[in-house]
Scaffold this motif. Structure first.
Motif, PDB file in Angstrom:
ATOM      1  N   LYS A  92     -14.466  -3.472  35.980  1.00 42.54           N
ATOM      2  CA  LYS A  92     -13.591  -4.526  35.450  1.00 42.54           C
ATOM      3  C   LYS A  92     -14.118  -5.170  34.165  1.00 42.54           C
ATOM      4  N   ALA A  93     -15.178  -4.619  33.578  1.00 42.20           N
ATOM      5  CA  ALA A  93     -15.688  -5.213  32.345  1.00 42.20           C
ATOM      6  C   ALA A  93     -14.633  -5.208  31.247  1.00 42.20           C
ATOM      7  N   CYS A  94     -13.780  -4.174  31.246  1.00 43.17           N
ATOM      8  CA  CYS A  94     -12.744  -4.097  30.216  1.00 43.17           C
ATOM      9  C   CYS A  94     -11.754  -5.259  30.337  1.00 43.17           C
ATOM     10  N   LYS A  95     -11.621  -5.813  31.515  1.00 48.98           N
ATOM     11  CA  LYS A  95     -10.678  -6.915  31.718  1.00 48.98           C
ATOM     12  C   LYS A  95     -11.063  -8.131  30.888  1.00 48.98           C
ATOM     13  N   SER A  96     -12.363  -8.254  30.569  1.00 49.18           N
ATOM     14  CA  SER A  96     -12.790  -9.382  29.743  1.00 49.18           C
ATOM     15  C   SER A  96     -13.337  -8.953  28.393  1.00 49.18           C
ATOM     16  N   GLU A  97     -14.073  -7.837  28.343  1.00 44.25           N
ATOM     17  CA  GLU A  97     -14.713  -7.446  27.091  1.00 44.25           C
ATOM     18  C   GLU A  97     -13.772  -6.724  26.143  1.00 44.25           C
ATOM     19  N   CYS A  98     -12.775  -6.048  26.681  1.00 45.78           N
ATOM     20  CA  CYS A  98     -11.777  -5.413  25.816  1.00 45.78           C
ATOM     21  C   CYS A  98     -10.923  -6.496  25.177  1.00 45.78           C
ATOM     22  N   PRO A  99     -10.784  -6.508  23.854  1.00 49.84           N
ATOM     23  CA  PRO A  99      -9.973  -7.551  23.211  1.00 49.84           C
ATOM     24  C   PRO A  99      -8.526  -7.563  23.701  1.00 49.84           C
ATOM     25  N   ALA A 100      -8.040  -6.399  24.130  1.00 52.79           N
ATOM     26  CA  ALA A 100      -6.664  -6.325  24.624  1.00 52.79           C
ATOM     27  C   ALA A 100      -6.577  -6.561  26.129  1.00 52.79           C
ATOM     28  N   ASN A 101      -7.739  -6.822  26.765  1.00 59.21           N
ATOM     29  CA  ASN A 101      -7.784  -7.108  28.205  1.00 59.21           C
ATOM     30  C   ASN A 101      -7.185  -5.987  29.048  1.00 59.21           C
ATOM     31  N   VAL A 102      -7.440  -4.758  28.662  1.00 62.78           N
ATOM     32  CA  VAL A 102      -7.014  -3.615  29.467  1.00 62.78           C
ATOM     33  C   VAL A 102      -7.764  -3.667  30.803  1.00 62.78           C
ATOM     34  N   ASP A 103      -7.042  -3.597  31.913  1.00 69.22           N
ATOM     35  CA  ASP A 103      -7.660  -3.609  33.243  1.00 69.22           C
ATOM     36  C   ASP A 103      -7.636  -2.190  33.798  1.00 69.22           C
ATOM     37  N   MET A 104      -8.639  -1.399  33.402  1.00 68.66           N
ATOM     38  CA  MET A 104      -8.653   0.005  33.788  1.00 68.66           C
ATOM     39  C   MET A 104      -8.871   0.179  35.281  1.00 68.66           C
ATOM     40  N   ALA A 105      -9.576  -0.756  35.912  1.00 68.64           N
ATOM     41  CA  ALA A 105      -9.781  -0.650  37.362  1.00 68.64           C
ATOM     42  C   ALA A 105      -8.437  -0.694  38.083  1.00 68.64           C
ATOM     43  N   LYS A 106      -7.556  -1.583  37.638  1.00 64.37           N
ATOM     44  CA  LYS A 106      -6.243  -1.685  38.271  1.00 64.37           C
ATOM     45  C   LYS A 106      -5.391  -0.454  37.951  1.00 64.37           C
ATOM     46  N   MET A 107      -5.474   0.006  36.715  1.00 65.21           N
ATOM     47  CA  MET A 107      -4.717   1.202  36.336  1.00 65.21           C
ATOM     48  C   MET A 107      -5.198   2.416  37.118  1.00 65.21           C
ATOM     49  N   LYS A 108      -6.510   2.516  37.308  1.00 64.60           N
ATOM     50  CA  LYS A 108      -7.050   3.631  38.084  1.00 64.60           C
ATOM     51  C   LYS A 108      -6.562   3.566  39.529  1.00 64.60           C
ATOM     52  N   ALA A 109      -6.590   2.364  40.122  1.00 61.88           N
ATOM     53  CA  ALA A 109      -6.142   2.218  41.507  1.00 61.88           C
ATOM     54  C   ALA A 109      -4.683   2.641  41.651  1.00 61.88           C
ATOM     55  N   GLU A 110      -3.841   2.241  40.690  1.00 59.98           N
ATOM     56  CA  GLU A 110      -2.433   2.611  40.743  1.00 59.98           C
ATOM     57  C   GLU A 110      -2.264   4.117  40.628  1.00 59.98           C
ATOM     58  N   PHE A 111      -3.002   4.716  39.687  1.00 56.49           N
ATOM     59  CA  PHE A 111      -2.897   6.164  39.517  1.00 56.49           C
ATOM     60  C   PHE A 111      -3.373   6.903  40.760  1.00 56.49           C
ATOM     61  N   MET A 112      -4.518   6.500  41.314  1.00 60.98           N
ATOM     62  CA  MET A 112      -5.055   7.208  42.483  1.00 60.98           C
ATOM     63  C   MET A 112      -4.125   7.067  43.672  1.00 60.98           C
ATOM     64  N   HIS A 113      -3.448   5.928  43.800  1.00 63.06           N
ATOM     65  CA  HIS A 113      -2.458   5.787  44.857  1.00 63.06           C
ATOM     66  C   HIS A 113      -1.346   6.829  44.671  1.00 63.06           C
ATOM     67  N   GLY A 114      -0.836   6.920  43.446  1.00 64.12           N
ATOM     68  CA  GLY A 114       0.208   7.896  43.169  1.00 64.12           C
ATOM     69  C   GLY A 114      -0.276   9.323  43.382  1.00 64.12           C
ATOM     70  N   TRP A 115      -1.527   9.579  43.025  1.00 65.77           N
ATOM     71  CA  TRP A 115      -2.111  10.912  43.223  1.00 65.77           C
ATOM     72  C   TRP A 115      -2.164  11.243  44.719  1.00 65.77           C
ATOM     73  N   HIS A 116      -2.627  10.288  45.516  1.00 64.39           N
ATOM     74  CA  HIS A 116      -2.691  10.520  46.966  1.00 64.39           C
ATOM     75  C   HIS A 116      -1.306  10.760  47.543  1.00 64.39           C
ATOM     76  N   GLU A 117      -0.317  10.024  47.029  1.00 66.18           N
ATOM     77  CA  GLU A 117       1.043  10.183  47.537  1.00 66.18           C
ATOM     78  C   GLU A 117       1.548  11.602  47.306  1.00 66.18           C
ATOM     79  N   GLN A 118       1.126  12.193  46.184  1.00 67.10           N
ATOM     80  CA  GLN A 118       1.607  13.530  45.852  1.00 67.10           C
ATOM     81  C   GLN A 118       0.722  14.644  46.395  1.00 67.10           C
TER      82      GLN A 118
END
Length: 952
Positions: free
Chosen positions: A611-637
């Motif tokens: 979650k460092a990107c959530k604060s250190e990225c100037p655009a506040n990209v939350d890659m941890a959340k994006m990864k969780a969403e993607f992995m959920h979709g991956w598991h579904e398929q």
């Protein structure tokens, strides 16, 4: 040698500009011979080469359809540091800040100072002729390049440097491409001398970088008898890799002034600030940087930059960060006071704070350097494509130029961000436009043309340091004149007759609107998701947040945590930027790969969800959340593996193992079982699983209750996570003791999970069920206003983060209230430190902060809690420990986990052997135990020990 897989090609399709073009492949040369071989291949097989280092270019010059040549992975050596002759010999992948850290050991520095110095590289700085905040003092990269070794377009090597008349004559006689370049360039300059001198920008403009630097060559011998020696390095600087490929460069270093001081005038209007800039440059500053209210407002919403606003007086609309440097600090203060009096007397500005402490000055500059990334991450409603942000005029022309620029904006009914280098007449002016609409795209093209006309009127430069690239090259004829275009084309063809090197940049460009990342044809991703994505607006908008600024490419020595895997591997796929770019590309369009994308799964493999990107990225990209969403979709398929389920559902196994903890520990520690765990669940045999305590927290707390607990009207709910309950119950008991000593009645929550393991593995429906159950069960506590205190940062902070995205609609208000009432243990103690027993005794403790805590809260509450208990805290400047929950246990990730720990944490702890170590994170404590053989304490243990008087 050339990687042509789909993932790599998509990773290199973008830079920090508005362009996106998928290349044929990517090459990663290690030596000059590799570059020569690549160039020869290009000649044989007819493909182009675009050189790239950090990929932070704003005009599209590091995008291309041929082969991208990335020097950032291997060509990163400082080959020589010569203190006596004050130069450094570097490869093109050397990061500017790393160069200056080494030069600083000799009280020297490389002067040009861009906003991207913690990741930009010397090859890119040469290509763009970068300058930065201190260009009024140090000018541009061009003035600091003594020699360059390059590969020419036929694959031959050449060295360019200042030449005496005799040496120049000898070069002209060479029977090769190098000799042809010298002969042809000298003839071209002589033939078009008058045209160049009348067409190019004012010589007073330090940052003039439009087209090729032919005007700089005419300042040299033999064209001026008193000129400097002829040196084609000055042409190569700013040529954007269109003429030659850099192998190494000898860079000029200058002595560092021992003292610096900032004065920061603050203004209500832009006109005031511009008039003040004209006055300030008369006082010989090293830098004068404009920052506007749009960027200042954006810092409020960025966790990393919020703390750097300390110097602001109220809500200024504009500020001018002004630095003075010199040998005598008293004289610097005198100059600052004279400037203050001058501006005040002219009614320019209303506040003039002076900052002279080095750590505070760094914080001011950190805020300034974050400006570009912050404004690029403001979201689609304030999207500012970079197309006219690099213009430069004379400083005395700046007030009138800006006024006319504003008139153009008003005519087109748009606004603009104003910031950057007021000291040298260059402002980064970024109109707000939505180019995903046909009207917005046409407006951009119209404004670009009108701005080019305005630059011509003031005889300014269309590009000051960001380059012409793709964005500005179509408008060079307006600024330099149509007559100059055949001359620039001749330059290109003298050096590169087959247009192998970075074609379409500076000369023969595509239309400005070709290959845009966002355009009217762009289709925003809109898949079904589990997270609500309220903050971002939608999942599609989340995939668009990354602006390519590349802050995630900084290395460990630059500080911070983002991105730990990139710091270890140096691979673009392991940056937040790389992952975000792949996210956007696989989800956009009519037939997206989306959740079935193998490429994206590979890119996310080493994401530690820190979650460092959530604060250190100037655009506040939350890659941890994006990864969780993607992995959920991956598991579904695709379903999920036994290994993934094992780590996500450990909570089901813990109660069983804790029935006979000694037996469980013996079994999991045995070699055969370790081998079996590796085969079945992928747990590396070199890891020891956390041991189960002889008695669980439940058992210990019941015994404590029998002795009598505190009864008080002031209550707290202690959230005891699985690890504190079964593995380290002493931590939870220490927290109970501390809270009771502070006068609180402690209520133990029924739940032991907030869904963190499920989130990290992408089992969002499971996490969602936990979220809803916890909220329903906590309703009475929330309504009663009882604070909830947690021991494991990642668990308790889930209440303040993902709970708001996963709860039912009817639970939304409850989730918001719970978020406000939830605290890390040390946060709660710091907020109520007056209730702790006083202590005059001081003991040193080293603090390694937890990644989630640093991202969402910061380390300060932990520091304050420990200090209140009587400790002297040294906050280690460490990033991620490398364990990150289950990540470090997994066989395929073990080595990377160790590499991450070795970046900063392990060496720091080996060096400081005597002090206590504090690590709030369970994973962090076990990584430290396993790899450094040190005991790391939870803050609750240390504070309770102090209360009991039991500290060793």
């Amino acid at each position: 040698m050339i990687q042509r897989d789909s993932l790599t090609r998509h990773l290199y399709a973008t830079d920090a500009s508005m362009y996106q073009e998928v290349p044929e492949g990517v090459a990663f040369p290690k030596t000059s011979e590799d570059i020569q071989q690549l160039v020869r291949q290009a000649n044989t097989h007819r493909f182009s080469i675009t050189a790239r280092s950090a990929g932070t270019s704003l005009a599209g010059q590091t995008t291309g359809g041929g082969v991208i040549m990335d020097v950032s992975r291997y060509m990163t050596q400082i080959l020589e540091m010569n203190e006596k002759e004050q130069f450094a010999l570097v490869e093109p992948g050397v990061i500017r800040d790393i160069l200056n850290r080494e030069a600083g050991k000799h009280q020297l520095l490389f002067g040009p100072d861009t906003a991207t110095t913690n990741r930009c590289m010397m090859g890119g700085m040469i290509g763009n002729n970068s300058a930065g905040s201190f260009s009024i003092k140090y000018q541009t990269t061009r003035e600091h390049v003594r020699e360059m070794e390059v590969v020419l377009s036929d694959g031959s090597r050449a060295t360019f440097k200042p030449l005496t008349p005799r040496e120049l004559e000898a070069k002209k006689k060479l029977d090769n491409l190098e000799g042809h370049i010298y002969r042809s360039m000298l003839k071209l300059l002589e033939r078009h001398r008058e045209l160049i001198e009348t067409s190019y920008p004012h010589k007073e403009i330090i940052r003039r970088n439009t087209g090729y630097a032919l005007d700089k060559l005419l300042e040299m011998q033999p064209f001026r008898a008193d000129g400097r020696p002829f040196n084609l390095c000055e042409l190569l600087c700013g040529s954007e890799g269109t003429l030659a490929m850099t192998v190494s460069a000898k860079l000029n270093l200058v002595p560092k002034d021992p003292h610096q001081l900032l004065i920061i005038p603050q203004f209500k209007t832009l006109e005031e600030a511009m008039r003040a800039a004209v006055e300030i440059v008369k006082y010989d500053p090293a830098a004068v940087e404009l920052v506007d209210h749009i960027i200042l407002d954006a810092t409020k919403g960025n966790i990393e930059q919020r703390k750097n606003r300390f110097f602001l007086d109220g809500e200024p609309r504009y500020i001018l960060i002004t630095q003075f440097e010199g040998q005598d600090v008293a004289k610097l203060h005198q100059r600052a006071e004279e400037l203050r009096q001058r501006l005040s007397g002219l009614n320019l500005g209303y506040a003039y704070p002076v900052v002279d402490e080095s750590d505070k000055m760094k914080r001011v500059w950190d805020l300034r350097k974050a400006g570009l990334g912050l404004l690029m991450g403001l979201g689609e409603d304030t999207r500012s494509p970079s197309f006219c942000e690099d213009t430069a005029v004379r400083v005395q022309d700046l007030p009138e130029y800006v006024q006319e620029f504003q008139q153009i904006l008003e005519k087109h009914d748009t606004g603009c961000v104003f910031y950057a280098h007021a000291s040298v007449g260059e402002l980064h002016l970024r109109p707000v436009l939505d180019i995903t609409t046909p009207a917005g795209l046409e407006k951009m093209k119209t404004i670009a043309g009108e701005i080019a006309d305005l630059v011509k009127k003031y005889r300014g430069s269309l590009s000051g340091e960001h380059g012409d690239g793709r964005a500005r090259a179509p408008y060079i004829p307006k600024v330099l004149g149509e007559e100059m275009m055949p001359v620039l084309k001749q330059v290109k063809e003298i050096w590169d007759p087959e247009y192998i090197f970075n074609p379409g940049k500076i000369v023969n460009p595509k239309p400005m609107e070709a290959d845009l990342r966002f355009s009217p044809e762009y289709k925003k991703p809109a898949p079904e998701t589990v997270f609500s994505w309220e903050k971002e607006g939608s999942f599609g908008e989340a995939t668009e947040l990354c602006n390519g600024a590349g802050v995630c490419r900084k290395l460990a020595k630059s500080g911070g945590t983002m991105c730990p895997s990139y710091m270890a591997t140096k691979e673009e796929k392991d940056t937040t930027r790389g992952r975000a770019n792949v996210f956007r590309q696989v989800f956009e369009g009519d037939h997206p790969d989306g959740f079935a994308s193998e490429e994206l799964r590979e890119a996310l493999d080493l994401c530690l969800s820190c979650k460092a990107c959530k604060s250190e990225c100037p655009a506040n990209v939350d890659m941890a959340k994006m990864k969780a969403e993607f992995m959920h979709g991956w598991h579904e398929q695709n379903g999920s593996s036994l290994k993934e389920r094992f780590f996500a559902e450990a909570g089901k196994l813990y109660p069983l193992a804790s029935i006979t903890p000694k037996l469980a520990n013996a079994i999991t520690a045995s070699a055969p079982v370790k081998w079996g765990l590796e085969q079945v669940f992928g747990i590396d045999q070199r890891r020891d699983l956390p041991a189960f305590a002889p008695r669980s927290f439940g058992s210990l707390f019941k015994a404590h209750q029998r002795k009598g607990t505190v009864q008080s009207p002031e209550k707290v709910v202690l959230f005891v996570d699985l690890f504190s309950w079964y593995n380290e119950p002493d931590v939870a008991m220490a927290a109970v003791h501390t809270l009771e000593t502070m006068g609180y009645e402690v209520i133990i929550s029924k739940h032991k999970e907030t869904g963190r393991p499920q989130l990290s593995k992408g089992f969002l429906k499971d996490a969602q069920q936990i979220v809803r159950e916890v909220l329903d069960d906590f309703r009475d506590y929330v309504e009663a206003g009882i604070p909830v205190v947690g021991l494991e940062p990642s668990e308790i902070l889930t209440l303040r983060d993902e709970f708001l995205e996963l709860c039912r609609k009817d639970q939304k208000e409850l989730a918001r209230k719970l978020a406000l009432q939830s605290f890390m243990f040390e946060e709660f103690v710091a907020d109520h430190a007056d209730k702790l027993p006083g202590s005059n005794q001081k003991q040193k403790v080293l603090l390694h902060g937890h990644c989630h805590a640093k991202a969402l809260v910061g380390n300060q509450p932990t520091v304050e809690a420990l200090e209140a208990a009587g400790y002297e805290v040294e906050e280690l400047q460490t990033g991620c420990c490398g364990m990150a929950g289950s990540f470090g246990y997994e066989k395929e990730h073990y080595e990377v986990s160790q590499d991450i720990g070795e970046l900063v944490l392990f060496p720091a702890l080996r060096e400081k052997k005597e002090e206590l170590v504090c690590a709030p994170g369970f994973s962090c404590r076990h990584q430290i135990k396993d790899e450094v053989s040190r005991k790391a304490w939870h803050p609750a243990e240390l504070i309770a020990q102090r209360i009991r008087g039991l500290v060793d």
